[in-house]
Structures are given as C-alpha cells and as structure tokens.
Write a protein that holds these residues in place. Structure first.
Motif, PDB file in Angstrom:
ATOM      1  N   LYS A 102      28.607 -32.834  -4.670  1.00 32.44           N
ATOM      2  CA  LYS A 102      27.680 -32.435  -5.728  1.00 32.44           C
ATOM      3  C   LYS A 102      26.968 -31.132  -5.386  1.00 32.44           C
ATOM      4  O   LYS A 102      26.808 -30.243  -6.234  1.00 32.44           O
ATOM      5  N   ASN A 143      29.695 -25.925  -8.955  1.00 27.20           N
ATOM      6  CA  ASN A 143      30.721 -26.055  -9.981  1.00 27.20           C
ATOM      7  C   ASN A 143      32.069 -25.489  -9.546  1.00 27.20           C
ATOM      8  O   ASN A 143      32.773 -24.866 -10.332  1.00 27.20           O
ATOM      9  N   SER A 156      35.986 -25.492  -8.709  1.00 34.08           N
ATOM     10  CA  SER A 156      37.119 -26.252  -9.226  1.00 34.08           C
ATOM     11  C   SER A 156      37.423 -27.408  -8.282  1.00 34.08           C
ATOM     12  O   SER A 156      37.370 -27.246  -7.053  1.00 34.08           O
ATOM     13  N   TYR A 161      36.573 -34.237  -9.475  1.00 38.36           N
ATOM     14  CA  TYR A 161      36.507 -34.168 -10.940  1.00 38.36           C
ATOM     15  C   TYR A 161      35.676 -35.316 -11.506  1.00 38.36           C
ATOM     16  O   TYR A 161      34.902 -35.129 -12.454  1.00 38.36           O
ATOM     17  N   THR A 180      32.023 -34.706 -11.730  1.00 37.95           N
ATOM     18  CA  THR A 180      31.540 -33.843 -12.813  1.00 37.95           C
ATOM     19  C   THR A 180      31.271 -34.659 -14.076  1.00 37.95           C
ATOM     20  O   THR A 180      30.696 -34.129 -15.040  1.00 37.95           O
ATOM     21  N   GLN A 181      31.685 -35.926 -14.062  1.00 39.65           N
ATOM     22  CA  GLN A 181      31.574 -36.764 -15.254  1.00 39.65           C
ATOM     23  C   GLN A 181      30.577 -37.909 -15.094  1.00 39.65           C
ATOM     24  O   GLN A 181      29.987 -38.360 -16.079  1.00 39.65           O
TER      25      GLN A 181
END
Length: 308
Positions: free
Chosen positions: A39, A43, A45, A99, A102-103
């Motif tokens: 975290k 941001n 990839s 990924y 990020t959700q």
C-alpha cells in the motif's frame, strides 16, 4: 506468505518455548507487514511492484549466499523447481495481491489470504494418500470456508460496498500460494534455502519481463520515489522472513511453523488500523476470526510428526 518451502529435512532437538514463540512472532510480523508496504508503495503497476519485490528479494538472498561462499547459480535439476515456485509462489500471487489491494482494504485482504492453509489441506487430501482429512480437520476446513463466505459473500450483493473483483483476486492469490505448497510436498532432496533463492530469482526476472511487455519501461519511472517501501518489501518482508522460516522449519517442523500463516493477518490488521487509517468492521472481525479458527483446527488437528 508460508509453509510452502518445507523440504525433506531432519528435526534437531526440541527448541525452547521462548525460541518458538519469538521466531513465530518475528516471522509473522515481517510477512504481515508486506501488505502494508504494498500500500505504501503507491500507485505502481502491479507488474512493476511484483518485479521490484522479486528482484530486491533475489538480490538480498544472493548476497546472503555469496557471503557464505555458496553458489547462486542453479544446478541442472533445480531449473524446473525454481521456475514453478517463481510462478506459483512468486510473480503470479504478487501481481494478484498488488492489484487486489487497489480494490479492497488491507485487513480483509490479509484475512482472505489466511485461507491458504485450508486450500492446501483440501488439495493434499485429494492428491496424497497419507494426507487424508481427519474428522477434526474436516470440521476445520468447513469452518474456515464459512469464514471465507462471511468475508467474500457480501461482495455478491448489490450496493454492499465490497469490491468483488478485489476479494476474488485475493482468493486467487491464496490458491496460488496453496498450490505452490502442495508442489513443494512433491519435491525430493532439495535444499529449502536454495528453493527460496530460486523462487525469488525466477519471480523477479519473470515479473520484470512481463512488466516491460504489458505496461512498458515507462511504468518503472516512479520506482526511485518509492524506493524506501520497495526495499523494505523486497528485503525485510520477503527475503528475511523466508530465511527465518527455513530455520524455523528445521527446528520445529512445518506443521507448527505454519502457524505463521494465521498470525500474519493479526499483524496486518493492526498495522492497517495504525498506519493506513483503515477501519475494521464487525463483519471483517467475525469472518477473520472464523477463518483463523478453521485454520487452527486444521493445523493442530493431529500429532506432530518429524520431517524425514
């Protein structure tokens, strides 16, 4: 993430309770911090993050091997083992995890990841005659998957506020870790530390190649500004706990060492609340507690046998 690197090793005389508890706490803390550091890496990839994690982890372990005068080059029989572990326990779950974060929030992600030992138990029951489920472990599996339902199930409801994609990606990462664990069960006469080294080498190079193909070299541009958390992620939350875990397995065996897997989410949850200002609701706490109860029943549902 794990008992995935348990090899064919002999147990030494029983260590003290203080040794066991302190090593479990330190190892689980380091692994539990990995989601926080993902975290904090911003941001990036997911492919770039997985590449840097693997490369830094590989560099750290390579340095450790070199300082001992040991070769870091793979032997002929090690290529397949390194490649499989580099995929199932390396770049693939690292990309899925990055990924997923990020959700969804960090704490529920860690609780979902804690289901990996349950998946290992089911796969081992299906694949290995000497790993059949006892009644207690079968109950533990059912309880654990009930907890998964509490954590993930609401994602199927409209307007639940829970991202189904993130939850399912985290479950896929847990399945990948579990598959790697089962694969290690089939590996004969391999040095666990060299498996850890090869895993990181193959993970780092494969993730880098994929990142260059999928997102392009420009995706690496933000890396220098994120170098602090990335170094900590690769060295302190990946390479170091793997080495500690190898030593722990050698002293107490894989069954008790696997307790790391369900101590780590506790640390992750604490760190998420303290450093990420995340809140943990009653559903997350209840689901996580049910998952960890199931994992405990599975892990402690039989007598500890020496590893041969």
């Amino acid at each position: 993430m794990s008992s995935q690197n348990a090899g064919a090793i002999a147990l030494t005389p029983a260590p003290s309770a203080a040794f066991v508890i302190s090593n479990l706490l330190v190892c689980s803390f380091l692994w539990g911090s990995s989601l926080l550091l993902v975290k904090l890496s911003g941001n990036l990839s997911p492919f770039v993050l997985a590449a840097m994690r693997g490369l830094i982890g590989a560099a750290t372990l390579s340095l450790w091997f070199s300082l001992q005068g040991k070769s870091i080059l793979p032997q002929r029989h090690e290529w397949r083992i390194w490649a499989v572990l580099g995929t199932l326990n390396g770049w693939l779950p690292n990309v899925l995890l990055a990924y997923a974060l990020t959700q969804i929030s960090t704490a529920p992600a860690a609780m979902i990841q804690a289901s990996s030992p349950l998946i290992v138990t089911v796969l081992s029951h299906l694949l290995f005659a000497d790993e059949r489920l006892t009644p207690q472990r079968f109950v533990g599996v059912l309880i654990g998957f009930l907890g998964m339902g509490i954590l993930i199930g609401p994602a199927a409801l409209p307007d639940s506020g829970i991202n189904a994609t993130g939850a399912l990606l985290m479950a896929a990462a847990a399945f990948s870790y579990a598959t790697a664990n089962v694969f290690v069960r089939t590996v004969k006469q391999a040095d666990p530390a060299r498996m850890a080294l090869g895993q990181q080498i193959c993970s780092g190079f494969a993730a880098t190649l994929l990142a260059l193909i999928v997102v392009g070299p420009e995706a690496f541009a933000p890396v220098p500004s994120r170098l602090g958390p990335l170094l900590a992620l690769g060295a302190l939350s990946t390479a170091l706990p793997i080495l500690l875990f190898m030593h722990l397995i050698r002293r107490i065996g894989p069954t008790r060492a696997s307790m790391v897997g369900y101590l780590a989410p506790v640390w992750t949850t604490i760190m998420a609340v303290l450093f990420l200002d995340e809140s943990v609701g009653l559903r997350e706490l209840a689901g996580g507690a049910v998952v960890l109860t199931g994992v405990a029943l599975v892990s402690l549902g039989g007598r500890l046998k020496p590893v041969r």
